[in-house]
Design an enzyme around this catalytic site. Structure first.
Site, PDB file in Angstrom:
ATOM      1  N   SER A 137      59.613  72.537   8.917  1.00  0.00           N
ATOM      2  CA  SER A 137      58.890  71.678   7.966  1.00  0.00           C
ATOM      3  C   SER A 137      58.670  72.463   6.691  1.00  0.00           C
ATOM      4  CB  SER A 137      57.531  71.277   8.557  1.00  0.00           C
ATOM      5  OG  SER A 137      56.690  70.741   7.556  1.00  0.00           O
ATOM      6  N   TYR A 147      49.900  73.976  12.786  1.00  0.00           N
ATOM      7  CA  TYR A 147      51.189  73.323  12.532  1.00  0.00           C
ATOM      8  C   TYR A 147      52.073  74.205  11.635  1.00  0.00           C
ATOM      9  CZ  TYR A 147      54.566  69.744  11.175  1.00  0.00           C
ATOM     10  OH  TYR A 147      55.737  69.045  10.957  1.00  0.00           O
TER      11      TYR A 147
HETATM   12  P1  NAD Z   1      57.575  61.249  15.842  1.00  0.00           P
HETATM   13  O1  NAD Z   1      56.184  61.328  16.346  1.00  0.00           O
HETATM   14  O2  NAD Z   1      58.087  59.960  15.296  1.00  0.00           O
HETATM   15  O3  NAD Z   1      58.596  61.755  16.955  1.00  0.00           O
HETATM   16  C1  NAD Z   1      58.319  62.885  17.745  1.00  0.00           C
HETATM   17  C2  NAD Z   1      58.878  62.646  19.137  1.00  0.00           C
HETATM   18  O4  NAD Z   1      58.657  63.837  19.885  1.00  0.00           O
HETATM   19  C3  NAD Z   1      58.142  61.516  19.878  1.00  0.00           C
HETATM   20  O5  NAD Z   1      59.080  60.632  20.448  1.00  0.00           O
HETATM   21  C4  NAD Z   1      57.318  62.230  20.924  1.00  0.00           C
HETATM   22  O6  NAD Z   1      57.152  61.478  22.121  1.00  0.00           O
HETATM   23  C5  NAD Z   1      58.172  63.469  21.156  1.00  0.00           C
HETATM   24  N1  NAD Z   1      57.376  64.565  21.699  1.00  0.00           N
HETATM   25  C6  NAD Z   1      56.188  65.048  21.241  1.00  0.00           C
HETATM   26  N2  NAD Z   1      55.768  66.047  22.009  1.00  0.00           N
HETATM   27  C7  NAD Z   1      56.698  66.221  22.972  1.00  0.00           C
HETATM   28  C8  NAD Z   1      56.827  67.091  24.072  1.00  0.00           C
HETATM   29  N3  NAD Z   1      55.890  68.007  24.347  1.00  0.00           N
HETATM   30  N4  NAD Z   1      57.913  66.991  24.863  1.00  0.00           N
HETATM   31  C9  NAD Z   1      58.865  66.049  24.617  1.00  0.00           C
HETATM   32  N5  NAD Z   1      58.791  65.178  23.600  1.00  0.00           N
HETATM   33  C10 NAD Z   1      57.724  65.264  22.790  1.00  0.00           C
HETATM   34  O7  NAD Z   1      57.659  62.393  14.727  1.00  0.00           O
HETATM   35  P2  NAD Z   1      58.788  62.850  13.697  1.00  0.00           P
HETATM   36  O8  NAD Z   1      58.177  62.790  12.353  1.00  0.00           O
HETATM   37  O9  NAD Z   1      60.088  62.196  13.948  1.00  0.00           O
HETATM   38  O10 NAD Z   1      58.832  64.393  14.096  1.00  0.00           O
HETATM   39  C11 NAD Z   1      60.009  65.045  14.541  1.00  0.00           C
HETATM   40  C12 NAD Z   1      59.916  66.485  14.076  1.00  0.00           C
HETATM   41  O11 NAD Z   1      59.930  66.516  12.649  1.00  0.00           O
HETATM   42  C13 NAD Z   1      58.651  67.221  14.502  1.00  0.00           C
HETATM   43  O12 NAD Z   1      58.980  68.523  14.916  1.00  0.00           O
HETATM   44  C14 NAD Z   1      57.829  67.261  13.236  1.00  0.00           C
HETATM   45  O13 NAD Z   1      56.949  68.334  13.197  1.00  0.00           O
HETATM   46  C15 NAD Z   1      58.933  67.383  12.195  1.00  0.00           C
HETATM   47  N6  NAD Z   1      58.553  67.006  10.835  1.00  0.00           N
HETATM   48  C16 NAD Z   1      58.113  65.759  10.559  1.00  0.00           C
HETATM   49  C17 NAD Z   1      57.749  65.440   9.254  1.00  0.00           C
HETATM   50  C18 NAD Z   1      57.240  64.077   8.890  1.00  0.00           C
HETATM   51  O14 NAD Z   1      56.638  63.925   7.801  1.00  0.00           O
HETATM   52  N7  NAD Z   1      57.425  63.059   9.716  1.00  0.00           N
HETATM   53  C19 NAD Z   1      57.855  66.406   8.251  1.00  0.00           C
HETATM   54  C20 NAD Z   1      58.322  67.679   8.576  1.00  0.00           C
HETATM   55  C21 NAD Z   1      58.686  67.971   9.874  1.00  0.00           C
END
Ligand code: NAD
Length: 256
Positions: A137, A150
């Site tokens: 991130s 985080y």
């Molecule tokens: P999201 O919540 O839509 O998807 C995350 C998925 O991970 C979910 O389906 C959840 O069930 C699964 N998950 C969570 N904990 C888990 C575990 N312990 N074991 C197995 N599955 C698990 O979120 P997203 O935004 O798509 O996030 C995906 C990645 O992107 C994450 O690592 C997040 O930190 C990163 N990210 C997101 C953003 C943003 O703004 N959305 C920005 C930077 C980085």
């Protein structure tokens, strides 16, 4: 030299595949001819609901659980590509107000989960080589108040990626990171960073507007845009790219 995104005949593993960036990447790889997807997520009903045209193996479980990566993947077979992406985003509290249990939970999912995933998929790639992307991130590169656990977890993911790139190179394994800025996904509905949205669409739209203001491009991307960047890193077009973090943050990291 490869001339297109071509994943035909390839098998890709994705964690956090049931939602947001992981689900978009599954759809993107499916649309670009991947033969087989191994989709991992703790939300098994959401995994089951995913409609894809390639062969799909669905594995429900917690990425921080070593059993998932050992007995749960005993018959994994060879993997060509992997996106280690499952993550959680607790936040909103300063360091002095933060809870140790919440810190540990964040490290377990975001760091242990990527470590265990790298350990398993790099073994599965050892014979033929492959390409791994881990999800970091912009928070792993720039300090935003209220994100200690985080942000630290996402910085650790970047260094894990670099070590994995150094170790994997001799086996033809490339390892890179995607480091998004804010992306419009359900993670924002779960995170405390923004307060309680409670399904309030107006509050959500206002929050996305505020997040957009924190970027140079004044926009928040959708998940398909992030999936395309991940797809590039996974593809043979990135054959000379390893050990990098691809920031897709609309310039957020350059804002003072
Ligand atoms: P999201 O919540 O839509 O998807 C995350 C998925 O991970 C979910 O389906 C959840 O069930 C699964 N998950 C969570 N904990 C888990 C575990 N312990 N074991 C197995 N599955 C698990 O979120 P997203 O935004 O798509 O996030 C995906 C990645 O992107 C994450 O690592 C997040 O930190 C990163 N990210 C997101 C953003 C943003 O703004 N959305 C920005 C930077 C980085």
């Amino acid at each position: 030299m490869a001339s297109d995104f071509d994943f035909s005949g390839k098998t890709a593993l994705i964690t956090g595949a049931a939602s947001g960036i992981g689900a978009a990447t599954a759809r993107w790889l499916d649309a670009h001819g991947v033969a087989k997807l191994v989709l991992v997520d703790m939300d098994r009903p959401a995994l089951d609901a995913m409609d894809l045209s390639c062969e799909v193996v669905r594995i429900g479980g917690d990425v921080s659980d070593v059993e998932l990566w050992t007995t749960g993947m005993r018959d994994l077979g060879e993997i060509d590509c992997a996106l280690l992406n499952a993550g959680i985003a607790p936040g909103g509290k300063s360091i002095v107000d933060s809870d140790l249990a919440e810190w540990k939970k964040c490290m377990a999912v975001n760091v242990d989960g990527v470590f265990l995933g790298l350990r398993r998929v790099m073994k599965a790639m050892a014979a033929k080589g492959g390409s791994v992307v881990v999800t970091s991130s912009v928070s792993g590169t720039k300090p935003y108040p209220g994100t200690a656990a985080y942000a630290t977890s996402k910085a650790a993911v970047l260094q894990l990626m670099r070590v994995a790139a150094a170790e994997g190179a001799s086996q033809g394994i490339r390892v890179n990171a995607i480091a998004p800025g804010p992306v419009d996904t359900p993670i924002w509905d779960k995170a405390d960073i923004t307060g309680s949205l409670h399904g309030d669409d107006d509050a959500r739209a206002a929050m996305m507007g505020e997040l957009a203001k924190g970027t140079l491009l004044k926009r928040v991307p959708d998940t398909d845009e992030i999936a395309a960047s991940i797809g590039f890193l996974l593809s043979d077009l990135a054959v000379n790219v390893t050990g990098i973090a691809l920031l897709s943050d609309g310039g957020a990291s350059l804002r003072v």
